[in-house]
Every structure is written in structure tokens, then in C-alpha cells.
Design a protein around this motif. Structure first.
Motif, short mmCIF file in Angstrom:
data_model
loop_
_atom_site.label_atom_id
_atom_site.label_comp_id
_atom_site.label_asym_id
_atom_site.label_seq_id
_atom_site.Cartn_x
_atom_site.Cartn_y
_atom_site.Cartn_z
N ILE A 1 30.68 39.56 28.06
CA ILE A 1 29.84 39.47 28.91
C ILE A 1 30.37 38.60 30.30
O ILE A 1 31.31 37.76 30.14
CB ILE A 1 28.47 38.70 28.79
CG1 ILE A 1 28.76 37.29 28.33
CG2 ILE A 1 27.81 39.69 27.59
CD1 ILE A 1 27.44 36.71 27.93
N ASP A 2 29.80 39.29 31.57
CA ASP A 2 30.37 38.49 32.69
C ASP A 2 29.67 36.96 33.18
O ASP A 2 28.43 37.06 32.69
CB ASP A 2 30.16 39.27 34.10
CG ASP A 2 31.06 40.62 33.89
OD1 ASP A 2 32.07 40.61 33.32
OD2 ASP A 2 30.71 41.53 34.42
N ILE A 3 30.48 36.16 33.46
CA ILE A 3 30.02 34.83 33.91
C ILE A 3 30.53 34.50 35.17
O ILE A 3 31.38 35.08 35.69
CB ILE A 3 30.25 33.80 32.92
CG1 ILE A 3 31.82 33.47 32.79
CG2 ILE A 3 29.68 34.13 31.47
CD1 ILE A 3 32.03 32.21 31.79
N ASP A 4 29.81 33.39 35.94
CA ASP A 4 30.01 32.83 37.10
C ASP A 4 31.42 32.13 37.16
O ASP A 4 31.62 31.21 36.57
CB ASP A 4 29.03 32.07 37.69
CG ASP A 4 29.55 31.54 39.18
OD1 ASP A 4 30.57 31.65 39.72
OD2 ASP A 4 28.57 31.10 39.79
N ALA A 5 32.44 32.91 37.61
CA ALA A 5 33.93 32.27 37.41
C ALA A 5 34.17 30.98 38.27
O ALA A 5 34.86 29.93 37.92
CB ALA A 5 34.95 33.20 37.79
N ASP A 6 33.70 30.94 39.40
CA ASP A 6 33.45 29.68 40.53
C ASP A 6 32.91 28.50 39.67
O ASP A 6 33.45 27.46 40.00
CB ASP A 6 33.14 30.16 41.57
CG ASP A 6 34.01 31.18 42.47
OD1 ASP A 6 35.10 31.23 42.18
OD2 ASP A 6 33.19 31.84 43.44
N LYS A 7 31.94 28.85 38.67
CA LYS A 7 31.26 27.67 38.33
C LYS A 7 31.76 27.25 36.96
O LYS A 7 31.89 26.20 36.75
CB LYS A 7 29.76 28.24 38.10
CG LYS A 7 28.69 27.12 37.36
CD LYS A 7 27.33 27.52 37.42
CE LYS A 7 26.36 26.50 37.13
NZ LYS A 7 25.06 27.01 37.23
N PHE A 8 32.20 28.31 36.17
CA PHE A 8 32.68 27.97 34.77
C PHE A 8 34.17 27.92 34.71
O PHE A 8 34.69 27.62 33.55
CB PHE A 8 32.02 28.86 33.76
CG PHE A 8 30.37 28.72 33.87
CD1 PHE A 8 29.75 27.48 33.64
CD2 PHE A 8 29.80 29.78 34.39
CE1 PHE A 8 28.38 27.37 33.51
CE2 PHE A 8 28.37 29.59 34.48
CZ PHE A 8 27.80 28.46 33.93
N GLY A 9 34.83 28.67 35.50
CA GLY A 9 36.27 28.65 35.40
C GLY A 9 37.16 29.75 34.56
O GLY A 9 38.07 29.93 34.41
N ALA A 10 36.07 30.95 34.35
CA ALA A 10 36.48 32.06 33.81
C ALA A 10 35.42 33.11 34.19
O ALA A 10 34.22 33.01 34.51
CB ALA A 10 36.82 31.99 32.50
N ALA A 11 35.96 34.54 34.36
CA ALA A 11 35.07 35.58 34.89
C ALA A 11 34.28 36.10 33.52
O ALA A 11 33.28 36.99 33.87
CB ALA A 11 35.76 36.55 35.49
N TYR A 12 34.51 35.82 32.45
CA TYR A 12 33.94 36.57 31.26
C TYR A 12 34.03 35.61 30.11
O TYR A 12 34.93 34.41 29.99
CB TYR A 12 34.50 37.89 30.88
CG TYR A 12 35.86 37.82 30.29
CD1 TYR A 12 36.26 37.78 29.10
CD2 TYR A 12 37.08 37.59 31.18
CE1 TYR A 12 37.41 37.61 28.58
CE2 TYR A 12 38.26 37.68 30.62
CZ TYR A 12 38.73 37.35 29.33
OH TYR A 12 39.85 37.30 28.77
N ILE A 13 33.17 36.00 29.06
CA ILE A 13 33.50 35.25 27.52
C ILE A 13 33.21 36.55 26.71
O ILE A 13 32.74 37.62 26.99
CB ILE A 13 32.45 34.39 27.43
CG1 ILE A 13 31.13 34.65 27.38
CG2 ILE A 13 32.28 33.24 28.11
CD1 ILE A 13 29.77 34.10 26.76
N ASN A 14 33.94 36.42 25.54
CA ASN A 14 33.82 37.33 24.36
C ASN A 14 32.62 36.79 23.76
O ASN A 14 32.49 35.67 23.21
CB ASN A 14 34.94 37.25 23.36
CG ASN A 14 36.12 38.24 24.16
OD1 ASN A 14 35.68 39.07 24.72
ND2 ASN A 14 37.50 37.54 23.80
N ASP A 15 31.57 37.69 23.56
CA ASP A 15 30.60 37.28 22.99
C ASP A 15 30.10 38.16 21.48
O ASP A 15 30.56 39.11 21.40
CB ASP A 15 29.32 37.74 24.10
CG ASP A 15 28.08 37.61 23.44
OD1 ASP A 15 27.71 36.43 23.12
OD2 ASP A 15 27.14 38.49 23.16
#
Length: 569
Positions: free
Chosen positions: A50-64
């Protein structure tokens, strides 16, 4: 040249097992014509990103849903490498319990000292279980603990959390088969941890974090489809199996509908010669309906599923309230004068290491009201390599063709894109902290966590999910998982061979044995093999060992004569 028509195969489910079956069958375009149905818009099943906020969390996605695996998962790792994707090594540190109940595999704590007698006895118990495995397969963990006279606290504080970590057992940990617990310590194809007679877990094992699973499965789909004999029908939900004994257009008749957003068609039918149900047992039984045989109803109906919810969040206060997230010397095991100089020095080195390097990936917390039930969490920022700048394909290059890497040719477009080093730069501005090796990563208050609340029907009254601040939630996902209760190894596993291959139907899925991605992959290869496909990794002993075991356990057969060496192979 043979003029026989290709066998038409219907695969229901495009997760790991369905994709493996499709891949094996795709190697024989002259023999098989395959259609893969899945109601989801993409392949992968539980293995999603799933996509996440790269600027906020330091990556553009996580494996879920699926995070990684043990280095012994040879079939999974070879398949990924062939496609141009590589898993990343990570030291698997764990943090179990809170306060006086805390222990870890990073350094000895007071709790480990308290249970030193039970820990030494546990190793002897594992040896006995291994010797008499067929008997102990039917003995649940809680009964094994009483049989060997372990203390109740040892079971609740050390053994149950370990079982939950291994299997994500939906708060059914006391009822898991103790033979399966022995396997994860002793079996070369399933081993996750090495037993230590002093600390229970020997040091920090190397685990592997998966590359971006969305891209892996997209690449896998493209590779399968490239031979022209496999068609993917995504957003197509199979509604029921109409018949498995028809004499008209095909032996197997199914009914399905197309669901794509707000577009939904009326039921349509299709005809096939063979059926692979690469879905969970509940879904398989529902699809078969009145077509299910008495044996299928008994076996499939005996798989127990539990409903869980995973909340992805960045609520550090929640994590610190319920878990030990940093090194605290007050938990150090005491150093009595009676211990040897070497043991003292080793222990002090462990404390020093932990003070600089304590970085848990896995957490568990016991509920005070019922210590046999737990909650699990992951620190995805510690676990997944994209938070430290790794590209979606993992540590692999297009030019590397060693050990089956990038073996699928021509190289897929999605593989080239995932291997682009610039893809690992997403979120660099958020990397204001450092990991134990001095590599930039997001600071702890920006870490992405996942907390799994287990067994809705039996444990929801204990859940602490309301303590997670709503504004700190990223994603919430409900799902179901099988329970590895001892009954599973009495009522399901031994009887799979009596329903596999009957009525033109084969079953694929990790549920048929043990809930691991590696077994899902192996089960798909086995279903295709029973239909006449080759085992794709024949001759690779590391891969083939588990395949032979699964083929015997779930299908009751050996490999074909031409594929085996020796009488017992």
C-alpha cells in the motif's frame, strides 16, 4: 506430433498458490490452456503493498499482510530472484512482554534467568517431540507444557508468545500442535529460530524482508502470461462450481461474474477440464456447495478460521505504553558471583550491544486479564528496507545473473523500473535519524507500526485498539487466518490426500499444511505437478526437499519415477 487438445485448467485465486500453479502450467503451452480467476483487481492475494506518504514517513510504500521470510524458504526466494527481485537481510530482534515480563533475544533479561530451568528442559522436550512426532502432532502446546511439567508462567510468558510469533495464531496458541512448534526449531525447511539452552533463542537470526510485493506479483503475472497459454481474469469473481461431472462442453463448469468498481455483470458460465481451488478452505467449500463430496465437506469444514484486524499507524505513545521499545538496563539479568568469567564477559558484551543496537522488529504484549492471549506489533520502519533507501526490487542489479537472478528473459519492464536506484530515494528528506549502522532512516516518532488484534470473536473484549489515536492511523484492514490447532493435524492435514485429485479438483494453499508463504508456493507447484506439469525447480535440492514433503503429505504421492533418484526419494 500429438494432436491432443490442451487440457483446460481453471485456477480460482491469484495469490501465492494460484500464481505458482499458473507458472508451472505456463511452462507447457502445448499441454495446458489456463484461466486464472480472482475477484481482486490485482494478483497477490494477501501479499499486497500500500502507498504511504513518502515525505512524512520516509518511504513511498509498505508491504502489507506478508512481511518477509526465513532464509530457508528456497522456493519463494528462487522465484523472486528469477523475476529480478531480491529479499533484504535483516536481524530479527524481538521484544516480548512489558516491565517484569519483558524478554528479548538481544540480551539476557531477569525473566530469562527466572526460567533457566524450564529453558534447559525445553530443549530436551523438543528432542522427545521430534522422536515421536506422529503422536505429538495431536498434542496441543498447553497439554505438552503440562506433560513435561513446565511452569505455567514459562508457558504464558515465553512459549505462547513464540508460537504466536511463528504462526500469527489468532490467540489460539495453547491449542497449536506441539509437533509444529518443534518443526520451527528443528526442520531444515521450516526453521525460524535456533534453540539455546540458556536463553531459549540463540542470538539474533537473520530474516529476509521482501521487496515490493506489488511489483513482484505484477512481474510474475507478466512472466506467466508471456507464453500465451495463461489468461488472467481479474475483477472476476467465481460464484460457484456448477458441475464437476458434465459430459457436455467440459467436465468442470463454473459460474462467475465481473465486478469492476460499480460495474457488475450478470452471472456467466465457463467450461474446463480440471479445477485448482487456490483459495482458503472456507471459500472452496462455499464454491463447491452441493457439488462437495462428503469427504470434502468433512476436511474443508474442519479448517478453523479466525477474524483479525491489522491497524497500520505511527502512534509511538501507544507502542511505548504497551511494549518495550528501547533498551532499559533495569531489565538486565543479574550477574551472580558464581558464574564463570567468560559467561560474565559474554553477558556484559550483550548488554553493551543492546545499549547501542536494540531495534525490535516484532513485539508481543500479553493481556493482563488473560495471559494466554496476546497482541502483536511490527516496527515496519525497522523491518522493511525501503525506509533506509533500498529500491523496490531489493539489493539486486539487472547485470547479476548468478544463482538464477534475473533468469526470466527478456527482463520485464516492471523489473527494470523496480531496480532503478532512483526509486529508493523516495522520502529521503524524512531520514533525519540513524539506524544502528549509522544509515539514515526516519526518527522513531515517524516510524510506521502495524498492530494486529487477534481473534475478534474470542478476544475483542480485551483489545486495546481504541488506545491508538485516530489521527495516527494510516490504514485498517480486516482479514481472516487459519488456526493451527492440533485438530487441524487430526482432521485436515492427513486427509488432504483423499480429496486432492478427486472429481477433477486439486487444492492449493498454505492452509493445507502450515500458514507460510513458502508452503503456499509449494502447494501451487504440487497441484500443477499432479496435472502433469514439471516441477519448475527440479534438481535444486534446497527447493525440492519441501516439495517432496508436501507432495507426500498433501497428495499422498511421490515424484514421478523419472524425477526421482533412489528408492526413498
Amino acid at each position: 506430433m500429438s494432436s491432443a487438445k490442451p487440457v483446460r485448467v481453471c485456477i480460482v485465486g491469484a495469490g501465492a498458490s494460484g500464481m505458482s500453479a499458473a507458472y508451472a502450467l505456463s511452462q507447457h503451452p502445448e499441454k495446458f490452456q489456463v484461466t486464472v480467476f480472482d475477484k481482486a483487481p490485482e494478483t497477490g492475494g494477501m501479499a499486497t503493498s500500500i502507498d504511504i506518504d513518502a515525505d512524512k514517513f520516509g518511504a513511498a510504500y509498505i508491504n502489507d499482510g506478508v512481511q518477509g521470510c526465513s532464509p530457508v524458504f528456497a522456493n519463494t526466494l528462487r522465484m523472486f530472484r528469477m523475476l529480478g527481485f531480491e529479499a533484504t537481510e535483516v536481524g530479527m530482534q524481538i521484544s516480548f512482554g512489558k516491565g517484569d515480563d519483558f524478554w528479548t533475544n538481544v540480551y539476557p533479561t531477569s525473566l530469562v534467568t527466572q526460567f533457566k530451568g524450564d529453558i534447559a528442559k525445553f530443549g530436551r522436550a523438543l528432542s522427545v517431540i521430534k522422536t515421536f512426532e506422529p503422536v505429538f502432532a495431536l498434542v496441543p502446546v498447553h497439554a505438552m507444557l503440562k506433560l513435561f511439567r513446565f511452569s505455567d508462567d514459562f508457558g504464558e510468558k515465553m512459549v505462547y508468545p513464540l508460537v504466536a510469533l511463528f504462526f500469527g495464531t489468532g490467540n489460539q496458541t495453547p491449542y497449536v500442535s506441539c509437533a509444529i512448534l518443534e518443526r520451527v526449531f528443528k526442520d531444515p525447511s521450516m526453521r525460524l529460530f535456533e534453540y539455546d539452552q540458556k536463553s531459549l533463542l540463540a542470538s539474533i537470526p537473520t530474516m529476509l524482508a521482501f521487496p515490493k510485493l506489488h511489483d513482484v506479483y505484477q512481474g510474475w503475472q507478466s512472466e506467466i502470461a508471456s507464453r500465451g497459454n495463461v489468461t488472467f481474469k481479474l475483477n472476476h469473481e467465481v460464484l460457484r462450481v456448477v458441475s464437476r461431472s458434465s459430459k457436455k462442453q467440459g467436465t468442470v463448469q463454473i459460474e462467475y461474474k465481473i465486478s469492476d468498481g460499480e460495474i457488475e455483470t450478470h452471472p456467466q458460465s465457463a467450461d474446463f477440464d480440471e479445477l485448482i481451488l487456490a483459495v482458503d478452505a472456507d471459500s472452496a467449500l462455499k464454491l463447491l456447495g452441493k457439488e462437495a463430496s462428503w469427504m470434502e465437506k468433512k476436511v474443508l469444514g474442519s479448517v478453523k478460521y479466525l477474524h483479525d484486524v491489522t491497524i497500520t499507524h505511527y502512534d509511538l505513545e501507544y507502542m511505548q505504553k504497551f511494549y518495550e521499545t528501547y533498551y532499559n538496563p533495569s531489565h538486565n539479568a543479574p550477574l551472580p558471583n558464581s558464574i564463570s568469567t567468560k559467561e560474565r564477559q559474554d553477558t556484559e558484551r550483550a548488554f553493551e550491544f543492546a545499549s547501542k543496537n536494540f531495534r525490535p522488529l516484532y513485539y508481543t504484549m500479553q493481556y493482563r486479564q488473560d495471559k494466554s492471549k496476546i497482541e502483536m506489533s511490527f516496527d515496519l520502519t525497522h523491518y522493511q528496507p525501503q525506509f533506509r533507501g533500498e529500491k523496490p526490487a531489493g539489493p539486486i542489479e539487472i547485470t547479476d545473473t548468478s544463482k538464477h537472478r534475473n533468469e526470466c528473459r527478456p527482463v520485464l519492464d516492471i523489473t527494470r523500473e523496480a531496480q532503478d536506484a532512483s526509486k529508493g530515494q523516495a522520502g529521503e528528506s524524512a531520514h533525519t535519524g540513524k539506524d544502528a549502522q549509522g544509515r539514515p532512516e526516519p526518527p522513531l516518532d515517524k516510524h510506521v507500526f502495524q498492530t494486529i488484534f487477534l481473534d475478534r470473536d474470542g478476544s475483542q473484549h480485551l483489545w486495546t485498539w481504541k488506545d491508538i489515536k485516530p489521527e495516527k492511523k494510516i490504514y485498517e484492514k480486516w482479514w481472516k487466518q487459519q488456526s493451527h490447532r492440533w485438530q487441524h493435524y487430526a482432521k485436515v492435514v492427513p486427509w488432504m490426500m483423499w480429496i486432492n485429485g478427486k472429481n477433477h479438483t486439486h487444492y492449493a494453499g498454505a492452509w493445507s499444511l502450515l500458514n507460510m508463504h513458502e508452503l503456499a508456493v509449494t502447494s501451487g507447484f504440487a497441484a500443477a505437478y499432479r496435472l502433469g506439469a514439471d516441477y519448475p525447480f527440479h534438481g535444486d535440492e534446497e527447493c525440492e526437499r519441501l516439495f517432496r514433503l508436501y507432495l507426500a503429505a498433501s497428495h499422498g504421492v511421490r515424484m514421478r519415477k523419472r524425477d526421482r533418484k533412489g528408492v526413498l526419494a
